[in-house]
Design a protein around this motif. Structure first.
Motif: not given
Length: 112
Positions: A30-34, A39-42, A76-79
């Motif tokens: 996901r490239y929008d806000y999560v 961070t992005s991408p997520c 990605a560094t977040e999930f």
């Protein structure tokens, strides 16, 4: 060892027992806000399911690990993930595998 395509923004991983499909996980960048990330991408767990008869054997955990590995491979560094407010089984699964609740929302819609 897993091999991933670097030109995809989503993957579907499956688990088979014998010749029977017993679980799957769908992951996407996901490239929008999560919610709760910066961070992005997520990497985002879009869906995960294990047949009830095959639960408690670590299949869901393994499917999640593969999704996380794919997300790392995709830089990605977040999930992230989400759970319906009343889905206590899924909430417990997420929390048992290290997810932390970051927000609760109620979504609305109406016909125009």
């Amino acid at each position: 060892m897993q091999h991933y395509q670097s030109d995809s923004t989503a993957e579907l991983f499956v688990c088979e027992a014998g010749n029977q499909l017993v679980g799957f996980a769908h992951v996407q960048l996901r490239y929008d806000y999560v919610e709760g990330t910066s961070t992005s991408p997520c990497g985002y767990l879009e869906g995960i399911y294990v047949k009830e008869s095959h639960r408690q054997f670590g299949i869901g955990k393994k499917l999640l690990e593969v999704c996380e590995d794919w997300s790392r491979f995709m830089n990605a560094t977040e999930f992230g993930s989400d759970v319906e407010l009343d889905n206590e089984t899924s909430a417990h699964f997420h929390e048992s595998l290290g997810f932390k609740e970051v927000n609760r929302i109620i979504c609305y819609a109406k016909k125009l």
